[in-house]
Design a protein around this motif. Sequence first.
Motif, PDB file in Angstrom:
ATOM      1  N   ASP A  96       0.826  -1.205   0.000  1.00  0.00           N
ATOM      2  CA  ASP A  96       0.000   0.000   0.000  1.00  0.00           C
ATOM      3  C   ASP A  96       0.863   1.260   0.000  1.00  0.00           C
ATOM      4  O   ASP A  96       0.551   2.247  -0.676  1.00  0.00           O
ATOM      5  CB  ASP A  96      -0.922   0.009   1.217  1.00  0.00           C
ATOM      6  N   LEU A  97       1.949   1.247   0.758  1.00  0.00           N
ATOM      7  CA  LEU A  97       2.843   2.401   0.809  1.00  0.00           C
ATOM      8  C   LEU A  97       3.435   2.692  -0.565  1.00  0.00           C
ATOM      9  O   LEU A  97       3.531   3.853  -0.987  1.00  0.00           O
ATOM     10  CB  LEU A  97       3.966   2.147   1.825  1.00  0.00           C
ATOM     11  N   SER A  98       3.810   1.634  -1.266  1.00  0.00           N
ATOM     12  CA  SER A  98       4.375   1.814  -2.603  1.00  0.00           C
ATOM     13  C   SER A  98       3.318   2.285  -3.594  1.00  0.00           C
ATOM     14  O   SER A  98       3.557   3.194  -4.392  1.00  0.00           O
ATOM     15  CB  SER A  98       4.994   0.498  -3.086  1.00  0.00           C
ATOM     16  N   ILE A  99       2.128   1.683  -3.539  1.00  0.00           N
ATOM     17  CA  ILE A  99       1.069   2.022  -4.483  1.00  0.00           C
ATOM     18  C   ILE A  99       0.557   3.447  -4.280  1.00  0.00           C
ATOM     19  O   ILE A  99       0.308   4.173  -5.246  1.00  0.00           O
ATOM     20  CB  ILE A  99      -0.096   1.014  -4.367  1.00  0.00           C
ATOM     21  N   TYR A 100       0.417   3.858  -3.017  1.00  0.00           N
ATOM     22  CA  TYR A 100      -0.231   5.136  -2.718  1.00  0.00           C
ATOM     23  C   TYR A 100       0.746   6.302  -2.550  1.00  0.00           C
ATOM     24  O   TYR A 100       0.322   7.457  -2.573  1.00  0.00           O
ATOM     25  CB  TYR A 100      -1.092   5.004  -1.460  1.00  0.00           C
ATOM     26  N   VAL A 101       2.046   6.014  -2.373  1.00  0.00           N
ATOM     27  CA  VAL A 101       2.998   7.102  -2.154  1.00  0.00           C
ATOM     28  C   VAL A 101       4.158   7.068  -3.152  1.00  0.00           C
ATOM     29  O   VAL A 101       4.323   7.988  -3.968  1.00  0.00           O
ATOM     30  CB  VAL A 101       3.560   7.066  -0.705  1.00  0.00           C
ATOM     31  N   PHE A 102       4.971   5.999  -3.102  1.00  0.00           N
ATOM     32  CA  PHE A 102       6.201   5.984  -3.872  1.00  0.00           C
ATOM     33  C   PHE A 102       5.962   5.945  -5.386  1.00  0.00           C
ATOM     34  O   PHE A 102       6.563   6.726  -6.138  1.00  0.00           O
ATOM     35  CB  PHE A 102       7.075   4.794  -3.457  1.00  0.00           C
TER      36      PHE A 102
END
Length: 301
Positions: A36-42
């Motif tokens: 989720d961190l990669s999909i929504y931020v990075f």
Amino acid sequence: MVIIEILNVVLPVFLLMGVGFVVGKWMKIDSKSVSDLSIYVFSPALFFYSISASQMDMGDFGRIVLFAFSLFLIFALFIYAVGKIFKWDKTYQNTLMLASGFPNAGNYGLPIILFAYGEEGVAIGIIYLAMQSFLMNSAGVFYASNHAHVPKKDIFLQVVQMPGVIAILLALALKIAGIPIPAAVENATGLLGQASIPTMLTLLGVTLASIRIKNVLSFIGTAAVFKLIALPALAFLLLGLIYPAGSLEAKVLLVGAATPTAATTTLLAIKFGMNPDMVSSAMFVSTVASIVTIPLLLLMV
């Protein structure tokens, strides 16, 4: 020499996956939270920065968009037709699309294009990467979330709410309108975007640490053949209708389409529970096999 240069591009990918694999074996990692961190931020930051900072040739933009979307639709119809013949269920077809329909045109494709065709080729490759990123964050989300029990309205909302789609459309709009990006925003998205690729590849290693390859061998073989042979063959035929034979655009786009499965598909499979073990295994195997297929393609074109 070509093989050595390509190995220099591919080996760091495997080193990062290896780190994730070791961590996944010895530690309990919450893959969904990292995904989720990669999909929504990075990843959205990477897409926004790559498009806004690139020198896009708007004259070629339309034909590259036409190629990217046409190839995807043709391949989707190909998967659907083969699925009908072999009576695959919807979930299997969706998983196969994730595992073979989205090339790794970014962190794998661009370095190879730079080595083979220089900065002029990279300018073409970046536009293709932007279109692939858009497809992964729209059609990819559709295939990853299209379970039998999920209403179509909810799938549509998932697509339009994806930050990656918003980031790409916003960057393209600003680029077309000629509106400059503030330096602070460009620097911030650039820093966040740098975290995207290592995060994706490390998470892929974590996922691989928990799967049993023997349980998905048949799927992996099918996905690898479709991704590394069927998709490039369709791309070659389509490019012959759009570009003159031997043109730089045709060569760059063919190499981009022939790259292995994009790591982002594993993130989507994890997030939406669409057989992440099968998707990640296919991505890994197609990347290994591409050590042979990409040099052969470069020698042929």
